[in-house]
Design a protein around this motif. Structure first.
Motif, short mmCIF file in Angstrom:
data_model
loop_
_atom_site.label_atom_id
_atom_site.label_comp_id
_atom_site.label_asym_id
_atom_site.label_seq_id
_atom_site.Cartn_x
_atom_site.Cartn_y
_atom_site.Cartn_z
N SER A 131 42.53 37.18 42.35
CA SER A 131 41.27 37.91 42.95
C SER A 131 41.66 37.59 43.88
CB SER A 131 40.51 36.80 42.98
OG SER A 131 39.42 36.37 41.73
N ASP A 153 36.68 39.20 41.60
CA ASP A 153 37.79 39.43 40.48
C ASP A 153 38.32 41.28 40.82
OD1 ASP A 153 37.17 37.20 40.35
OD2 ASP A 153 35.86 37.42 39.05
N ARG A 156 39.85 43.08 37.90
CA ARG A 156 38.66 43.69 37.11
C ARG A 156 37.78 44.74 37.61
NH1 ARG A 156 36.07 38.32 33.43
NH2 ARG A 156 35.46 40.16 32.46
N ARG A 191 43.34 32.88 40.84
CA ARG A 191 41.78 32.22 40.19
C ARG A 191 41.69 30.76 39.64
NH1 ARG A 191 40.24 36.71 38.53
NH2 ARG A 191 40.75 36.61 36.41
#
Length: 236
Positions: A131, A153, A156, A191
């Motif tokens: 992240s 994050d 993503r 993460r």
């Protein structure tokens, strides 16, 4: 660790690129003396300029820069930034926008005024499982704002800009925030949650503890010479 920054193709020649925090150490730190007199000790002692953890924290990660000069006059913000229309639909053109006061209702850092939002002109992608931690430039209380920290994050969420909210802390400030001013310090963090282990010292740890404390008290630069790891240089 690879961090990938992308921008609108129409703005690529007009933007300041994010840069290594190491290259943005402030003038006040460079000007700070290595030693200063302490009335408590009755002699000169080393300043934080000689403290590797202090400086390494300021030099860690990547700075997100202000894309243009912003003029500030007692809470009013203005800029003249002649850039082409972005090629991407929904892309911002203004360097700043604002959060309404109600968005921070009850927060200890709320000051009754709308919060700034430094608009992002770069998307950021990190590697899977990581992240992006964004925070106020470390130890930079000289800046007239205080960034509000966030964790994204970005392995993503990397196809939209990450904006950076901040509270303006100097209501009487009058002047210019220059293009390139660091507004956020970012670094990738894993993460996966750490495993926490608690245990008392065994005999070996007791001896090691006593030795390290004795060494640190007996001579300067013990941490720097014997414990501090070499830092890798960011590459582009």
């Amino acid at each position: 660790m690879r961090m990938t920054f992308r921008c609108d193709p129409g703005l690529a020649d007009h933007l300041v690129r994010p840069y290594p925090a190491r290259s943005a150490l402030p003038d006040w730190l460079r000007a700070m003396p290595a030693k200063a007199h302490s009335d408590i000790h009755g002699r000169e002692i080393r300043t934080v300029k000689q403290c590797p953890p202090f400086v390494d924290a300021m030099a860690y990660g990547v700075m997100i820069p202000l894309p243009c000069d912003v003029r500030v006059e007692r809470g009013a913000f203005a800029w003249d930034w002649d850039i082409p229309e972005p090629a991407t639909e929904g892309h911002p053109r203004a360097p700043l926008s604002f959060h309404p006061v109600a968005q921070f209702a009850g927060a200890p850092f709320a000051n009754g005024r709308a919060a700034l939002k430094f608009n992002s002109f770069w998307t950021i992608e990190v590697e899977p499982g990581w992240s992006l931690f964004a925070t106020h430039p470390v130890n930079r209380d000289d800046l007239p704002f205080r960034l509000i920290s966030g964790l994204v994050d970005a392995d993503r969420f990397h196809d939209g800009g990450i904006n950076f909210p901040a509270v303006w802390t100097q209501p009487d400030f009058a002047g210019v925030l220059p293009r390139g001013t660091p507004v956020a310090q970012c670094f990738a963090v894993p993460r996966e949650a750490p495993e926490l282990v608690f245990e008392p010292f065994d005999e070996a740890h007791q001896q090691s503890y006593s030795k390290v404390v004795s060494d640190v008290l007996a001579a300067p630069n013990v941490y720097r010479k014997h414990f501090r790891a070499e830092r890798g240089r960011l590459t582009t």
